[in-house]
Design an enzyme around this catalytic site. Sequence first.
Site, short mmCIF file in Angstrom:
data_model
loop_
_atom_site.label_atom_id
_atom_site.label_comp_id
_atom_site.label_asym_id
_atom_site.label_seq_id
_atom_site.Cartn_x
_atom_site.Cartn_y
_atom_site.Cartn_z
N GLU A 16 51.57 -22.43 -17.57
CA GLU A 16 51.03 -21.06 -17.58
C GLU A 16 52.19 -20.15 -17.96
OE1 GLU A 16 47.95 -20.51 -17.25
OE2 GLU A 16 47.20 -22.30 -16.23
N GLU A 59 57.28 -10.61 -25.36
CA GLU A 59 56.79 -10.19 -24.05
C GLU A 59 57.77 -9.18 -23.46
OE1 GLU A 59 56.78 -13.14 -20.88
OE2 GLU A 59 54.76 -12.50 -20.36
N LYS A 101 58.41 -25.42 -5.66
CA LYS A 101 59.73 -24.81 -5.92
C LYS A 101 59.45 -23.38 -6.37
CE LYS A 101 62.60 -23.55 -8.46
NZ LYS A 101 63.18 -22.17 -8.46
N CYS A 106 51.61 -11.53 -16.29
CA CYS A 106 51.51 -12.25 -17.56
C CYS A 106 50.35 -11.70 -18.38
CB CYS A 106 51.34 -13.73 -17.29
SG CYS A 106 50.11 -14.03 -16.01
#
Length: 534
Positions: A251, A383, A178, A285
């Site tokens: 992750e 982040e 997906k 990331c």
Amino acid sequence: MATHISRTQTTTPAAEAAREVVSYDPATGEVVGRAPLGSAEDVARAVGRARAAQKRWGALSFRERGAVMMRARAVVLEELEELAALISREAGKPDAEALSMELVPTLDLMQFFARRAARLLRPERLGIGLYRYLGRSSTIEYRPLGVVGIISPWNFPWAIPLGEVVMALMAGNAVVLKPSELTPLVALKIGEVFRRAGLPEGLLEIVTGDGSTGQALTEAGVDKIMFTGSVATGRRVAEAAARSLTPVVLELGGKDPMIVFEDADLEAASSAAVWGAFANSGQACASVERCYVHERVSAEFTSRVVAKTRALRQQAGEGADLAAMSSERQLATVEEHVREAVERGARVLAGGSRPKEMHAGGTFHEPTVLAGVDHTMMVMREETFGPVLPLMNFGTEEEAVRLANDSAFGLTASVWTRDISRGRRVAARIEAGTVMVNEVLYTHGIAQTPWGGVKQSGMGRTHGRLGLLELVAPHHIHVNRLARLHDVWWFGYTPEAARLFRSLARRFATGSALQTMLISPQLLRRLFDKRRGA
Ligand code: NAD
């Protein structure tokens, strides 16, 4: 015909009514294409097809699976230019990065796992200590899990899902993928590549859609979920998976620190900081999100970073260093972090806002360098996931380590020094899945090394042998070649047996053959008594 829409959401009410996700070019806001918005039923059917197809695939040899993988690799090479163009257009990244950060590493990864999976997963004989002398042996074989569900983000729409698809297939699984609603077309292309390579039907099912489709996959009874995305969604995925005890690899995000010591090669370190922070418009990331510089070299390092940042070319299309960000929502987060930092006293040394003369529908943010930041600011805690490089000074090694570890995240980190033993010493103290000495960001591109984080950056690993082991079930087989001898711990708990167990506790549990020999008379007596049925 090109439709100009600001790229806020792919699943607008109209798109939802039409049960589709719309893919936009973030540099222009033009529609690139459309893909189905998969329902829970679509997901269930895909999982059913995958489960049926896996049986034969899982029984094939690594060589046979590897042959399909190498054919898929040849297809990727044949279509390299078109693939780079599609990745660049759908994710808003420069062509050069579509090649260097997505296609090149995956071509290497495909070859590595096609050729090495057999060796990485070969059955292992285990050392079982003193049980060996009782005629026992143990082996582990690695079996496919069955159906692996992969849920992927938009920032590396090719490299992240493809790498996991390759590892899962090589381990003998079927996959239901997906992809992100922002990048469905690149994912559909992955399906096409494997179809052209002759991968049997059902082994790679791609269900495009949004969060609801992803949620359906977490509830569809797959054997493992490999999730890559934000912390918030990762938590939802873990909660859903917990209900059915489906194992997950998560992750998640990062806030990766870079430490520049006074003896670092400042020319290399400043280029690395600029690339590490701004590659993919900072939407990796493992982007450099915090940079700590020793106060003695801070002025020189900063002026190099600022000059190199100002020299970057930001535009859509050919020759750009930076292009657009992937979505308006992501751009808004970046603006908020920069604004809040400036309100609290940070100084903008380069960039700082949306560029003045970019395409109206495009989601661009200038590469931005900040100084005068501290850990109360969002830009140092959350982040940012955009082209922002905050610089902060430190005085001692101790302080650098403390600042680097003062974060909820722990994906990667980077330490710059000419003294490699100091680099290793500091690396050992940093809380992260990967710490690079004199490098930044790039180890996701190495097929052999594990990728994954600690703390809020997630759990489990992808890539390398550790990543492959996530995609198999260890199957332990234990054999006793001396079945005639009854085990000393079986029934018949006589006072003599109890004395033997006490001796075993003291001597056998030391793991020493000599110590065990000292109790061998007791052991042998018990063995023969049991054999006699005493
Ligand atoms: P996201 O969490 O918004 O979405 C990720 C995927 O999850 C998408 O496919 C989305 O449709 C799906 N999803 C959304 N809701 C869901 C639900 N309830 N159940 C199941 N699936 C659902 O993340 P994003 O914005 O696409 O990606 C950016 C994030 O990914 C950043 O935080 C970044 O750090 C992280 N990331 C981590 C790594 C890593 O290796 N650690 C790599 C790339 C990106």
